[in-house]
Design a protein around this motif. Structure first.
Motif, PDB file in Angstrom:
ATOM      1  N   GLN A  20       0.815  -1.203   0.000  1.00  0.00           N
ATOM      2  CA  GLN A  20       0.000   0.000   0.000  1.00  0.00           C
ATOM      3  C   GLN A  20       0.854   1.260   0.000  1.00  0.00           C
ATOM      4  O   GLN A  20       0.539   2.238  -0.651  1.00  0.00           O
ATOM      5  CB  GLN A  20      -0.929  -0.019   1.223  1.00  0.00           C
ATOM      6  N   ALA A  21       1.982   1.221   0.743  1.00  0.00           N
ATOM      7  CA  ALA A  21       2.810   2.423   0.870  1.00  0.00           C
ATOM      8  C   ALA A  21       3.788   2.594  -0.291  1.00  0.00           C
ATOM      9  O   ALA A  21       4.032   3.710  -0.741  1.00  0.00           O
ATOM     10  CB  ALA A  21       3.569   2.378   2.195  1.00  0.00           C
ATOM     11  N   LEU A  22       4.353   1.479  -0.785  1.00  0.00           N
ATOM     12  CA  LEU A  22       5.424   1.588  -1.778  1.00  0.00           C
ATOM     13  C   LEU A  22       5.057   1.014  -3.137  1.00  0.00           C
ATOM     14  O   LEU A  22       5.807   1.186  -4.092  1.00  0.00           O
ATOM     15  CB  LEU A  22       6.669   0.872  -1.241  1.00  0.00           C
ATOM     16  N   GLY A  23       3.943   0.284  -3.194  1.00  0.00           N
ATOM     17  CA  GLY A  23       3.536  -0.265  -4.484  1.00  0.00           C
ATOM     18  C   GLY A  23       4.199  -1.601  -4.780  1.00  0.00           C
ATOM     19  O   GLY A  23       4.898  -2.188  -3.945  1.00  0.00           O
ATOM     20  N   ASP A  24       3.961  -2.075  -6.019  1.00  0.00           N
ATOM     21  CA  ASP A  24       4.494  -3.392  -6.398  1.00  0.00           C
ATOM     22  C   ASP A  24       5.996  -3.398  -6.609  1.00  0.00           C
ATOM     23  O   ASP A  24       6.603  -4.469  -6.708  1.00  0.00           O
ATOM     24  CB  ASP A  24       3.818  -3.876  -7.693  1.00  0.00           C
ATOM     25  N   ASP A  25       6.616  -2.233  -6.722  1.00  0.00           N
ATOM     26  CA  ASP A  25       8.075  -2.165  -6.957  1.00  0.00           C
ATOM     27  C   ASP A  25       8.874  -2.148  -5.647  1.00  0.00           C
ATOM     28  O   ASP A  25      10.080  -1.898  -5.644  1.00  0.00           O
ATOM     29  CB  ASP A  25       8.419  -0.904  -7.755  1.00  0.00           C
ATOM     30  N   ALA A  26       8.206  -2.426  -4.540  1.00  0.00           N
ATOM     31  CA  ALA A  26       8.911  -2.398  -3.254  1.00  0.00           C
ATOM     32  C   ALA A  26       9.910  -3.549  -3.154  1.00  0.00           C
ATOM     33  O   ALA A  26       9.698  -4.624  -3.694  1.00  0.00           O
ATOM     34  CB  ALA A  26       7.908  -2.478  -2.111  1.00  0.00           C
ATOM     35  N   ILE A  27      11.007  -3.281  -2.437  1.00  0.00           N
ATOM     36  CA  ILE A  27      12.059  -4.276  -2.221  1.00  0.00           C
ATOM     37  C   ILE A  27      12.143  -4.565  -0.717  1.00  0.00           C
ATOM     38  O   ILE A  27      12.247  -3.650   0.100  1.00  0.00           O
ATOM     39  CB  ILE A  27      13.426  -3.773  -2.708  1.00  0.00           C
ATOM     40  N   ILE A  28      12.078  -5.870  -0.351  1.00  0.00           N
ATOM     41  CA  ILE A  28      12.213  -6.258   1.052  1.00  0.00           C
ATOM     42  C   ILE A  28      13.703  -6.259   1.411  1.00  0.00           C
ATOM     43  O   ILE A  28      14.489  -6.987   0.827  1.00  0.00           O
ATOM     44  CB  ILE A  28      11.617  -7.649   1.304  1.00  0.00           C
ATOM     45  N   ILE A  40       9.017  -5.593   8.977  1.00  0.00           N
ATOM     46  CA  ILE A  40       9.643  -5.672   7.651  1.00  0.00           C
ATOM     47  C   ILE A  40      10.272  -4.324   7.322  1.00  0.00           C
ATOM     48  O   ILE A  40       9.662  -3.273   7.522  1.00  0.00           O
ATOM     49  CB  ILE A  40       8.616  -6.064   6.570  1.00  0.00           C
ATOM     50  N   MET A  41      11.528  -4.367   6.849  1.00  0.00           N
ATOM     51  CA  MET A  41      12.222  -3.169   6.351  1.00  0.00           C
ATOM     52  C   MET A  41      12.164  -3.213   4.835  1.00  0.00           C
ATOM     53  O   MET A  41      12.572  -4.212   4.223  1.00  0.00           O
ATOM     54  CB  MET A  41      13.657  -3.136   6.846  1.00  0.00           C
ATOM     55  N   ALA A  42      11.658  -2.150   4.185  1.00  0.00           N
ATOM     56  CA  ALA A  42      11.469  -2.158   2.729  1.00  0.00           C
ATOM     57  C   ALA A  42      11.845  -0.811   2.137  1.00  0.00           C
ATOM     58  O   ALA A  42      11.950   0.191   2.846  1.00  0.00           O
ATOM     59  CB  ALA A  42      10.024  -2.522   2.376  1.00  0.00           C
ATOM     60  N   MET A  43      12.053  -0.788   0.818  1.00  0.00           N
ATOM     61  CA  MET A  43      12.397   0.435   0.092  1.00  0.00           C
ATOM     62  C   MET A  43      11.944   0.310  -1.362  1.00  0.00           C
ATOM     63  O   MET A  43      11.554  -0.781  -1.815  1.00  0.00           O
ATOM     64  CB  MET A  43      13.897   0.658   0.144  1.00  0.00           C
ATOM     65  N   LEU A  44      11.974   1.407  -2.088  1.00  0.00           N
ATOM     66  CA  LEU A  44      11.596   1.392  -3.504  1.00  0.00           C
ATOM     67  C   LEU A  44      12.735   0.887  -4.371  1.00  0.00           C
ATOM     68  O   LEU A  44      13.908   1.102  -4.068  1.00  0.00           O
ATOM     69  CB  LEU A  44      11.198   2.797  -3.945  1.00  0.00           C
ATOM     70  N   GLU A  45      12.377   0.211  -5.446  1.00  0.00           N
ATOM     71  CA  GLU A  45      13.389  -0.299  -6.373  1.00  0.00           C
ATOM     72  C   GLU A  45      14.149   0.840  -7.022  1.00  0.00           C
ATOM     73  O   GLU A  45      15.343   0.728  -7.324  1.00  0.00           O
ATOM     74  CB  GLU A  45      12.713  -1.165  -7.434  1.00  0.00           C
ATOM     75  N   SER A  66       8.964 -11.694  -5.498  1.00  0.00           N
ATOM     76  CA  SER A  66       8.094 -12.853  -5.464  1.00  0.00           C
ATOM     77  C   SER A  66       7.222 -12.832  -4.220  1.00  0.00           C
ATOM     78  O   SER A  66       6.094 -13.317  -4.243  1.00  0.00           O
ATOM     79  CB  SER A  66       8.923 -14.135  -5.499  1.00  0.00           C
ATOM     80  N   LEU A  67       7.708 -12.235  -3.133  1.00  0.00           N
ATOM     81  CA  LEU A  67       6.884 -12.119  -1.932  1.00  0.00           C
ATOM     82  C   LEU A  67       5.707 -11.192  -2.179  1.00  0.00           C
ATOM     83  O   LEU A  67       4.576 -11.475  -1.772  1.00  0.00           O
ATOM     84  CB  LEU A  67       7.734 -11.589  -0.781  1.00  0.00           C
ATOM     85  N   LEU A  68       5.954 -10.083  -2.863  1.00  0.00           N
ATOM     86  CA  LEU A  68       4.859  -9.149  -3.169  1.00  0.00           C
ATOM     87  C   LEU A  68       3.881  -9.763  -4.147  1.00  0.00           C
ATOM     88  O   LEU A  68       2.684  -9.494  -4.115  1.00  0.00           O
ATOM     89  CB  LEU A  68       5.422  -7.841  -3.714  1.00  0.00           C
ATOM     90  N   ASP A  69       4.406 -10.559  -5.059  1.00  0.00           N
ATOM     91  CA  ASP A  69       3.508 -11.225  -6.007  1.00  0.00           C
ATOM     92  C   ASP A  69       2.508 -12.091  -5.277  1.00  0.00           C
ATOM     93  O   ASP A  69       1.341 -12.179  -5.672  1.00  0.00           O
ATOM     94  CB  ASP A  69       4.325 -12.084  -6.979  1.00  0.00           C
TER      95      ASP A  69
END
Length: 446
Positions: A20-28, A40-45, A66-69
């Motif tokens: 919701q915050a970063l979209g499908d391009d988020a990186i774990i 979870i720590m995440a950022m944008l691609e 693949s986790l976001l998928d």
């Protein structure tokens, strides 16, 4: 790099917040289980593309996607199904719940694997750093040791060049097999006004004064008591026991003498002392353990003197403690005399002395003087350990080859140069390096 933190009651809820915050391009970047849920720590691609040196994050990109998928596929609305009966609807709900559980399990497994890979990489990097630090510390110790050795050698070279008498004493003592520690200590204490020709005589007086011997054998024999001869294998305890027995018999007769042997292991050990006892007219009692020893001592309680011959035990054997404990547990006090082989090296004699001395040794007997080319090593140990010397032996004859320790004669012998010792004489220019190296070794051992 803009890394954000998300928290949910479970992995699915936390990943939904990421989407919701970063979209499908988020990186774990990382995940971990915390109290109450999952973090979870995440950022944008797009942030990865503009940042260098983040190979660890880039490596996990595919897995993270693949986790976001999983979440995306799971959150998409399902197409409305035609109305059906109640039973098919319940079956569909059950299948949907099972699929949800499988998806959540797969997500947790992938997060766990990702976290384990990060921890492994951290431990490898830490271990490598520790190994490098240890290597650097070892190199620094070696450099320091080398520097101290060189400085000590220079100091001693300067010291000895300005004091020929001390150099003479140091060379004499080292060549006579005295340790570097004792030789250096004696040389340092020599007054500066001593003439070089009188230096050896001064050293003799110092050694004689510090070597403690039996004051009066007659007093010892008249006093009586129980004496046990202890020491390593092959030092000559049985023969020495027979020699002491013969000296006592010559003064007080056979009626008041008792002989005991604990040597039941060595082939012929008991038989050898029994033969000596038969010659002297004294019965020999053989014991195997503490109870046997108590029984034998009780039978001999009316004897004026009792000599105990013990089995030889290496100074590094646990049996030393067991044997000496047996002697200490006797109802009557037993004085222990340690037999030292004059032909042993200084290191071996020191090892023997320290192993036995902690068990309350009353004194020493130096054996095999006739076989020793130099006796500075054994006198050195006696002086450093402040141990009294009772007797010396120099052969197999009973009772001729045993004498009350004569420290003047021993010191005269040790400091009189012999032709055989000439190859082991130190040159003046060799002394600084020899002393500094031995001092450095002693420092490292402490």
């Amino acid at each position: 790099m803009n890394i954000r933190r998300f928290f949910g009651k479970n992995a699915r809820e936390a990943l939904a917040q990421v989407k919701q915050a970063l979209g499908d391009d988020a990186i774990i970047v990382a995940n971990r289980s915390v109290n109450g849920g999952t973090e979870i720590m995440a950022m944008l691609e797009t942030d990865i593309a503009t940042t260098s040196g983040q190979s660890a994050v880039a490596t996990s990109m595919d897995n993270s996607r693949s986790l976001l998928d999983f979440v995306t596929a799971k959150d998409q609305p399902r197409q409305a199904a035609p109305q059906a009966t109640a039973a098919p609807a319940m079956l569909a709900n059950a299948q949907a719940a099972e699929e949800t559980a499988v998806q959540e399990s797969a997500i947790m497994d992938m997060l766990k694997q990702h976290n384990e890979q990060q921890e492994q990489a951290y431990h490898v990097a830490t271990q490598t750093l520790e190994e490098k630090m240890m290597g650097m510390m070892q190199e620094m110790r070696q450099m320091r040791s080398h520097f101290e050795t060189q400085m000590s050698a220079m100091t001693w070279q300067h010291h000895l060049q300005h004091s020929p008498a001390k150099s003479k004493v140091l060379s004499t003592l080292l060549s006579a097999s005295f340790s570097a520690a004792l030789s250096r200590q004696i040389a340092e204490k020599m007054p500066n006004h001593i003439d070089v020709n009188k230096a050896p005589m001064w050293a003799k007086e110092v050694i004689t004064r510090n070597l403690h011997t039996l004051d009066d054998e007659d007093a010892l024999l008249d006093r009586g008591g129980i004496y046990a001869l202890v020491g390593p294998t092959g030092v000559g305890k049985t023969t020495t026991t027979a020699k002491l027995a013969a000296r006592y018999v010559m003064k007080h007769g056979t009626q008041n003498l008792g002989l005991i042997t604990t040597d039941s292991y060595r082939i012929g050990g008991y038989e050898q002392l029994r033969i000596y006892g038969k010659i002297l007219g004294v019965m020999v009692h053989a014991v195997k353990d503490e109870e046997d020893l108590k029984i034998a001592l009780n039978e001999l309680k009316n004897k004026h003197m009792i000599l105990v011959d013990t089995v030889g035990v290496s100074q590094r054997d646990q049996a030393v403690t067991e044997q000496l404990s047996m002697l200490s547990c006797a109802d009557s006090p037993i004085q222990k005399l340690l037999c030292l082989n004059a032909t042993s090296t200084g290191d071996t004699l020191t090892d023997v002395m320290r192993s036995y001395k902690k068990h309350d040794i009353a004194g020493c007997i130096v054996t095999k003087l006739d076989e020793a080319a130099a006796i500075g090593n054994v006198l050195d140990v006696l002086i450093r350990e402040r141990m009294r010397l009772f007797y010396t032996t120099s052969g197999q004859r009973v009772p001729e080859d045993i004498e009350v320790a004569d420290k003047q004669a021993l010191v005269e012998r040790v400091l009189t140069p012999h032709q055989a010792s000439l190859p082991y004489q130190y040159l003046d220019e060799e002394l600084p390096l020899v002393i500094s190296s031995m001092m450095q070794t002693a420092t490292q051992e402490h």
